[in-house]
Design a protein around this motif. Sequence first.
Motif, PDB file in Angstrom:
ATOM      1  N   GLY A 170     -31.349   7.336  11.552  1.00 38.95           N
ATOM      2  CA  GLY A 170     -32.086   8.532  11.184  1.00 38.95           C
ATOM      3  C   GLY A 170     -31.239   9.669  10.650  1.00 38.95           C
ATOM      4  N   SER A 171     -29.962   9.697  10.999  1.00 37.34           N
ATOM      5  CA  SER A 171     -29.095  10.788  10.549  1.00 37.34           C
ATOM      6  C   SER A 171     -28.623  10.536   9.121  1.00 37.34           C
ATOM      7  N   PRO A 172     -28.495  11.591   8.313  1.00 39.19           N
ATOM      8  CA  PRO A 172     -27.936  11.421   6.967  1.00 39.19           C
ATOM      9  C   PRO A 172     -26.422  11.249   6.980  1.00 39.19           C
ATOM     10  N   TYR A 173     -25.815  11.333   8.155  1.00 35.38           N
ATOM     11  CA  TYR A 173     -24.366  11.261   8.274  1.00 35.38           C
ATOM     12  C   TYR A 173     -23.923  10.128   9.193  1.00 35.38           C
ATOM     13  N   ARG A 174     -22.706   9.649   8.949  1.00 36.54           N
ATOM     14  CA  ARG A 174     -22.046   8.702   9.846  1.00 36.54           C
ATOM     15  C   ARG A 174     -20.888   9.412  10.547  1.00 36.54           C
ATOM     16  N   PHE A 175     -20.697   9.110  11.804  1.00 41.88           N
ATOM     17  CA  PHE A 175     -19.653   9.705  12.635  1.00 41.88           C
ATOM     18  C   PHE A 175     -18.370   8.901  12.460  1.00 41.88           C
ATOM     19  N   MET A 176     -17.262   9.575  12.056  1.00 42.75           N
ATOM     20  CA  MET A 176     -16.021   8.860  11.765  1.00 42.75           C
ATOM     21  C   MET A 176     -14.806   9.597  12.323  1.00 42.75           C
ATOM     22  N   GLU A 177     -13.717   8.856  12.504  1.00 43.04           N
ATOM     23  CA  GLU A 177     -12.438   9.435  12.911  1.00 43.04           C
ATOM     24  C   GLU A 177     -11.900  10.269  11.750  1.00 43.04           C
ATOM     25  N   PRO A 178     -11.457  11.505  12.008  1.00 42.49           N
ATOM     26  CA  PRO A 178     -11.168  12.422  10.899  1.00 42.49           C
ATOM     27  C   PRO A 178      -9.963  12.071  10.040  1.00 42.49           C
ATOM     28  N   MET A 179      -8.931  11.483  10.629  1.00 46.52           N
ATOM     29  CA  MET A 179      -7.718  11.264   9.861  1.00 46.52           C
ATOM     30  C   MET A 179      -7.737   9.964   9.057  1.00 46.52           C
ATOM     31  N   SER A 180      -8.664   9.069   9.370  1.00 45.58           N
ATOM     32  CA  SER A 180      -8.728   7.800   8.638  1.00 45.58           C
ATOM     33  C   SER A 180      -9.859   7.763   7.622  1.00 45.58           C
ATOM     34  N   ALA A 181     -10.750   8.766   7.639  1.00 46.40           N
ATOM     35  CA  ALA A 181     -11.883   8.783   6.715  1.00 46.40           C
ATOM     36  C   ALA A 181     -11.447   9.255   5.335  1.00 46.40           C
ATOM     37  N   LYS A 182     -11.970   8.631   4.310  1.00 44.56           N
ATOM     38  CA  LYS A 182     -11.760   9.093   2.941  1.00 44.56           C
ATOM     39  C   LYS A 182     -12.760  10.206   2.678  1.00 44.56           C
ATOM     40  N   LEU A 183     -12.271  11.422   2.480  1.00 44.86           N
ATOM     41  CA  LEU A 183     -13.158  12.566   2.309  1.00 44.86           C
ATOM     42  C   LEU A 183     -13.793  12.565   0.924  1.00 44.86           C
ATOM     43  N   GLU A 184     -15.082  12.916   0.901  1.00 38.90           N
ATOM     44  CA  GLU A 184     -15.826  13.006  -0.346  1.00 38.90           C
ATOM     45  C   GLU A 184     -16.769  14.197  -0.288  1.00 38.90           C
ATOM     46  N   THR A 185     -17.238  14.606  -1.458  1.00 36.26           N
ATOM     47  CA  THR A 185     -18.168  15.734  -1.535  1.00 36.26           C
ATOM     48  C   THR A 185     -19.399  15.492  -0.674  1.00 36.26           C
ATOM     49  N   GLY A 186     -19.789  16.506   0.082  1.00 37.34           N
ATOM     50  CA  GLY A 186     -20.959  16.422   0.946  1.00 37.34           C
ATOM     51  C   GLY A 186     -20.633  16.070   2.383  1.00 37.34           C
ATOM     52  N   ASP A 187     -19.393  15.601   2.639  1.00 39.09           N
ATOM     53  CA  ASP A 187     -18.979  15.295   4.012  1.00 39.09           C
ATOM     54  C   ASP A 187     -18.781  16.585   4.802  1.00 39.09           C
ATOM     55  N   MET A 188     -18.691  16.441   6.120  1.00 39.32           N
ATOM     56  CA  MET A 188     -18.341  17.562   6.986  1.00 39.32           C
ATOM     57  C   MET A 188     -17.109  17.216   7.808  1.00 39.32           C
ATOM     58  N   LEU A 189     -16.220  18.177   7.946  1.00 36.98           N
ATOM     59  CA  LEU A 189     -15.027  18.044   8.778  1.00 36.98           C
ATOM     60  C   LEU A 189     -15.193  18.993   9.956  1.00 36.98           C
ATOM     61  N   CYS A 190     -15.096  18.444  11.185  1.00 33.22           N
ATOM     62  CA  CYS A 190     -15.487  19.210  12.370  1.00 33.22           C
ATOM     63  C   CYS A 190     -14.387  19.245  13.425  1.00 33.22           C
ATOM     64  N   TYR A 191     -14.303  20.366  14.135  1.00 40.92           N
ATOM     65  CA  TYR A 191     -13.376  20.471  15.264  1.00 40.92           C
ATOM     66  C   TYR A 191     -14.085  21.044  16.480  1.00 40.92           C
ATOM     67  N   VAL A 192     -13.465  20.816  17.647  1.00 40.59           N
ATOM     68  CA  VAL A 192     -13.994  21.343  18.917  1.00 40.59           C
ATOM     69  C   VAL A 192     -13.363  22.702  19.174  1.00 40.59           C
ATOM     70  N   ARG A 193     -14.186  23.669  19.575  1.00 40.92           N
ATOM     71  CA  ARG A 193     -13.717  25.042  19.779  1.00 40.92           C
ATOM     72  C   ARG A 193     -13.635  25.367  21.275  1.00 40.92           C
ATOM     73  N   THR A 194     -12.782  24.713  22.000  1.00 43.32           N
ATOM     74  CA  THR A 194     -12.601  25.033  23.421  1.00 43.32           C
ATOM     75  C   THR A 194     -11.114  25.057  23.732  1.00 43.32           C
ATOM     76  N   GLY A 195     -10.774  25.560  24.907  1.00 39.21           N
ATOM     77  CA  GLY A 195      -9.375  25.558  25.317  1.00 39.21           C
ATOM     78  C   GLY A 195      -8.842  24.162  25.536  1.00 39.21           C
ATOM     79  N   ARG A 196      -9.702  23.258  25.927  1.00 37.78           N
ATOM     80  CA  ARG A 196      -9.291  21.870  26.137  1.00 37.78           C
ATOM     81  C   ARG A 196      -9.179  21.142  24.802  1.00 37.78           C
ATOM     82  N   VAL A 197      -8.198  20.261  24.676  1.00 35.49           N
ATOM     83  CA  VAL A 197      -8.045  19.438  23.478  1.00 35.49           C
ATOM     84  C   VAL A 197      -8.822  18.136  23.678  1.00 35.49           C
TER      85      VAL A 197
END
Length: 348
Positions: A170-197
């Motif tokens: 149902g989602s228009p997106y696929r969830f992928m590991e950020p450093m191995s994905a080939k980036l293309e127009t329309g993709d999203m690059l996401c990070y976590v905003r907490t003190g914990r890594v």
Amino acid sequence: MIDFAWMRRLLASCLLLFAGQAFANDQCPTLSQRQSDPQVATRIAAIACDEHLRWNRPFIDADGRLASLNAYEAEANGLKDGGSPWRRVAFYWQASGLLSPMGFKPGASDCGHAALNLAYPGLGCRGFVIDNPWSAAFISWVMQRAGVPGFRSSASHFDYVRAARMDGAGSPYRFMEPMSAKLETGDMLCYVRTGRVYGHDGLLKAIDGSTTSLAMHCDLIVAIADGKAYAVGGNVQQAVTMRIFNLNAQGQLWGVPRRSDGDVECSPETAAACNFNRQDWAAVLKLKPQAELAKIGPVEPPSFLPSAPVAPTCCVNCVVGSGVPRCPAPGQVVPQAPQPDAPLQGSE
């Protein structure tokens, strides 16, 4: 004898040439004209780019340095079209459909009218804009305006990141590991905003576990050119800001700093640790190909792109002379405002 004046002119010419070449790589001025493109990915990029231009093109370079910023979310004016940054943010909230769910927040009820009526002071709305992260509202507005099938607007990035992981069909997106994905127009690059890594593995465990909420941020990839990815996000240093990332020959992120446990904190004494691109990059949301998107819903450009929010029928923090009636007490009937004869067209 050395001609220092000639050397200075030569150096200045070289710097201008370099700046011109770097500037020419930005695809946004051209992309912004393609908001009705048949391709969903192009529409996403075009709309995000148009907003980046509206905010006077602030950007963070590939070395993580904030290179330009001259309009801030709290200001009354300063956008390229002469508009108010905080009113524009209120528009993202309203037009994305996320303002009503935020109605319990102080000042939220003020925002619909404040975004529409420049004569309305909207002090409560201005406070709401400053106090509440709006990057997910920006993403949701872009997706709605671009007509992305299956995208469910949310004030939390985590909701659509989780949907990409849990709802593969149902989602228009696929969830992928950020450093191995080939980036293309329309993709999203996401990070976590907490003190914990968290990293990718930690985010996976959070999604697959019982976590229902997690502070995150996502940027939209608007262009790939000359070994670099150009990403645009809302509420990045209080503006709609572009980030630039280096890519390798396979189109993957290259040399992008990531947060880790025990990182040295950025300070005047540790300037080498200061980098706005050093984040807990945990996921790439990969936009599905057009043919797969068509299985989720219509991929044609929306026939109507709202140019302005709908004026509210009542206000809580009312201003004398605004013409907007006060909202009734709970349980009372809310008066209905007359509907316009025709919807507004064009761009705000």
